[in-house]
Design an enzyme around this catalytic site. Structure first.
Site, PDB file in Angstrom:
ATOM      1  N   GLY A  42      14.501   9.094 -57.491  1.00 20.79           N
ATOM      2  CA  GLY A  42      13.531   8.847 -56.433  1.00 20.79           C
ATOM      3  C   GLY A  42      13.675   9.649 -55.166  1.00 20.79           C
ATOM      4  N   GLU A  97      19.295   8.506 -49.974  1.00 17.91           N
ATOM      5  CA  GLU A  97      18.581   7.606 -50.875  1.00 17.91           C
ATOM      6  C   GLU A  97      17.118   7.503 -50.440  1.00 17.91           C
ATOM      7  OE1 GLU A  97      18.047   6.253 -53.649  1.00 17.91           O
ATOM      8  OE2 GLU A  97      19.441   4.588 -53.839  1.00 17.91           O
ATOM      9  N   ASP A  98      16.248   7.228 -51.392  1.00 21.13           N
ATOM     10  CA  ASP A  98      14.830   7.092 -51.054  1.00 21.13           C
ATOM     11  C   ASP A  98      14.508   5.732 -50.466  1.00 21.13           C
ATOM     12  OD1 ASP A  98      15.344   5.847 -53.511  1.00 21.13           O
ATOM     13  OD2 ASP A  98      13.429   6.388 -54.386  1.00 21.13           O
ATOM     14  N   ASP A 101      16.331  -1.624 -51.006  1.00 21.82           N
ATOM     15  CA  ASP A 101      15.666  -2.921 -50.955  1.00 21.82           C
ATOM     16  C   ASP A 101      16.673  -4.047 -51.152  1.00 21.82           C
ATOM     17  OD1 ASP A 101      15.906  -2.409 -53.704  1.00 21.82           O
ATOM     18  OD2 ASP A 101      13.772  -2.498 -54.088  1.00 21.82           O
ATOM     19  N   LYS A 129      13.838  -2.011 -46.794  1.00 24.59           N
ATOM     20  CA  LYS A 129      13.096  -3.275 -46.839  1.00 24.59           C
ATOM     21  C   LYS A 129      14.040  -4.401 -46.410  1.00 24.59           C
ATOM     22  CE  LYS A 129      10.244  -2.201 -50.894  1.00 24.59           C
ATOM     23  NZ  LYS A 129       9.908  -2.700 -52.248  1.00 24.59           N
ATOM     24  N   PHE A 150       5.947  -3.386 -53.108  1.00 24.25           N
ATOM     25  CA  PHE A 150       6.334  -2.342 -54.047  1.00 24.25           C
ATOM     26  C   PHE A 150       5.632  -1.048 -53.656  1.00 24.25           C
ATOM     27  CE2 PHE A 150       6.597   0.173 -57.865  1.00 24.25           C
ATOM     28  CZ  PHE A 150       7.890  -0.079 -58.277  1.00 24.25           C
ATOM     29  N   VAL A 151       6.419   0.004 -53.403  1.00 26.70           N
ATOM     30  CA  VAL A 151       5.854   1.271 -52.935  1.00 26.70           C
ATOM     31  C   VAL A 151       6.087   2.397 -53.935  1.00 26.70           C
ATOM     32  CG1 VAL A 151       5.989   0.674 -50.484  1.00 26.70           C
ATOM     33  CG2 VAL A 151       7.919   1.826 -51.574  1.00 26.70           C
ATOM     34  N   ASP A 157       8.608   6.215 -57.896  1.00 22.50           N
ATOM     35  CA  ASP A 157       7.677   6.016 -59.003  1.00 22.50           C
ATOM     36  C   ASP A 157       7.531   4.562 -59.407  1.00 22.50           C
ATOM     37  OD1 ASP A 157       9.235   5.994 -62.184  1.00 22.50           O
ATOM     38  OD2 ASP A 157      10.273   5.719 -60.287  1.00 22.50           O
ATOM     39  N   ARG A 163       5.094   9.775 -58.538  1.00 23.86           N
ATOM     40  CA  ARG A 163       6.119  10.527 -57.793  1.00 23.86           C
ATOM     41  C   ARG A 163       5.511  11.692 -57.009  1.00 23.86           C
ATOM     42  NH1 ARG A 163      11.312   8.946 -59.147  1.00 23.86           N
ATOM     43  NH2 ARG A 163      11.651   8.311 -61.293  1.00 23.86           N
TER      44      ARG A 163
END
Length: 173
Positions: A42, A97-98, A101, A129, A150-151, A157, A163
């Site tokens: 990600g 990191e992307d 959560d 988050k 949820f993104v 993805d 993506r």
């Protein structure tokens, strides 16, 4: 744009924030040559843009992890799918990191990397988050705090899709 998507962060907002993060990281590591570790899959877009915004000599590495298994929530089990290629002892590491959560993946990676005895370990996440955290997880540099939705997009993805979006969107049911 699909009617299942609602834009959360525009391409321009992301670009500006990534430049700000790059400047802050450059200041923190002035005079050093950190190793930037991107968490696949990600983070690849964020990682690519961020390392170009860092005005230092850096080394690039990658770690691969999986915890979603094509679901909209983490399974709670983190699987290492790709390990870094070299020793990390006495290096200044920047873990990129992307999305954080639950905090489970980040804490797993921090434990994995701390065991390799780096000189320093700094964390960067494009998205955080706070309402979704299941474990305390301190992130040194955060791009955006977002709601517990949820993104997708900008490398993130759902079941292998979305993506390639240049922005971040909420994926509606």
């Amino acid at each position: 744009m699909s009617n299942r998507l609602k834009t959360l962060k525009t391409t321009e907002e992301i670009k500006v924030r990534v430049q700000e993060l790059g400047l802050a990281i450059t200041k923190k590591f002035k005079g050093k040559e950190p190793t930037c570790i991107g968490v696949l899959n990600g983070s690849f877009m964020f990682y690519s843009d961020l390392i170009r915004a860092i005005d230092l000599d850096i080394t690039c590495e990658f770690l691969g992890v999986s915890s979603y298994k094509n679901q909209k929530v983490s399974t709670g089990e983190v699987e290492l799918t790709l390990d870094i290629s070299g020793p990390m002892a006495d290096k200044d590491i920047i873990l990129i990191e992307d999305l954080v959560d639950s905090g489970l993946t980040m804490n797993y990676l921090l434990g994995l990397l701390k065991a390799r005895r780096p000189r320093s370990l700094t964390t960067v996440s494009l998205l955080l988050k706070p309402a979704a955290l299941k474990e305390k997880c301190d992130i040194d540099f955060v791009g955006f705090e977002i709601p517990n939705e949820f993104v997708v997009g900008y490398g993130i993805d759902y079941a292998g899709q979305y993506r390639n979006l240049p922005y971040i969107a909420i994926l509606k049911n």
